[in-house]
Design an enzyme around this catalytic site. Structure first.
Site, PDB file in Angstrom:
ATOM      1  N   THR A 118       0.843  -1.191   0.000  1.00 29.28           N
ATOM      2  CA  THR A 118       0.000   0.000   0.000  1.00 29.28           C
ATOM      3  C   THR A 118       0.882   1.246   0.000  1.00 29.28           C
ATOM      4  OG1 THR A 118      -1.826  -1.066   1.176  1.00 29.28           O
ATOM      5  CG2 THR A 118      -1.748   1.334   1.268  1.00 29.28           C
TER       6      THR A 118
ATOM      7  N   PHE B   1       1.251   5.142   0.834  1.00 34.63           N
ATOM      8  CA  PHE B   1       0.692   6.173   1.712  1.00 34.63           C
ATOM      9  C   PHE B   1       1.269   7.529   1.340  1.00 34.63           C
ATOM     10  CE2 PHE B   1       0.164   2.292   4.072  1.00 34.63           C
ATOM     11  CZ  PHE B   1      -0.976   2.474   4.839  1.00 34.63           C
TER      12      PHE B   1
END
Length: 244
Positions: free
Chosen positions: A137, A139
């Protein structure tokens, strides 16, 4: 609420997920970026490992429901479908673990991290339940203040902007021509509709380079000529993860 907190207090920075290598972009984030116009100060790529957490007295055979953030549920479909679990959407993975710890129903499990299991004293029923390995992921680190690093030739930078094109034929093609002629690599380009209308579309763009570079300035000048709005969301150092 997180965006509003940083918007109201310039001293606060927030860390938000924007996209996942398996599930794609995080819902609603692209609509919040132009609304609050916070500045991007950096990026971070986090390898994701999901775990099935249960009450201390629960076994995996007890589980009928799983709760977690929509992204985590989307990344763990194989175990959910195999066991015919019913899903419950929560605000975040850690929050789902907390709710599980506060409750008494051992037929519910949470999809969350090992740290969440440790904090909320839950049992790890099954580790690494994500559908595919290499799940990452991205960020963004954001805040209200404009903070741009000083340009240094030996470092790599990412510039992020959101723009809306003029309603003219070939506007997108022409607006991006400056990136080709100036040899600038675009790492991400995607469209998203302006809420409550089908008539307008915004574009989110990441590209390699710093606004102090002449080639970037030339490309941005060409982009600006074909847009009716253009917002720079940030210039920041590229994560070393991009070199992998």
């Amino acid at each position: 609420d997180t965006f509003m907190l940083a918007f109201n207090d310039p001293s606060i920075k927030i860390v938000i997920p924007i996209e996942n290598s398996l599930a794609g972009r995080v819902a609603d984030i692209h609509y919040l970026l132009p609304k609050y116009k916070l500045q991007i100060h950096g990026e971070y790529f986090l390898p994701v490992e999901h775990n099935l957490l249960g009450k201390q007295d629960a076994s995996i055979e007890d589980i009928k429901y799983v709760r977690s953030h929509a992204q985590a549920i989307g990344q763990c479909q194989k175990i959910i479908l195999k066991n015919k679990y019913k899903t419950v959407i929560s605000a975040d993975t850690a929050g789902s673990a907390k709710d599980l710890a506060d409750g008494k129903d051992k037929s519910i499990a949470a999809i969350a991290s090992k740290l969440s299991a440790e904090i909320y004293k839950l049992k790890i029923l099954k580790e690494n339940i994500e559908d595919e390995k290499g799940n990452v992921t991205r960020f963004l680190i954001m805040g209200k203040k404009v903070e741009q690093p000083e340009f240094k030739k030996e470092k790599k930078y990412i510039t992020t902007c959101i723009f809306r094109l003029k309603s003219k034929p070939s506007a997108l093609y022409k607006s991006l021509g400056g990136f080709a002629t100036n040899q600038i690599n675009m790492t991400k380009l995607e469209s998203f509709s302006v809420k409550n209308t089908f008539a307008q579309t915004n574009f989110y763009l990441d590209f390699e380079g710093h606004l102090e570079e002449k080639s970037v300035q030339n490309a941005m000048e060409e982009l600006g000529f074909h847009t009716e709005s253009l917002d720079i969301l940030g210039v920041y150092e590229a994560s070393i993860f991009r070199q992998n």
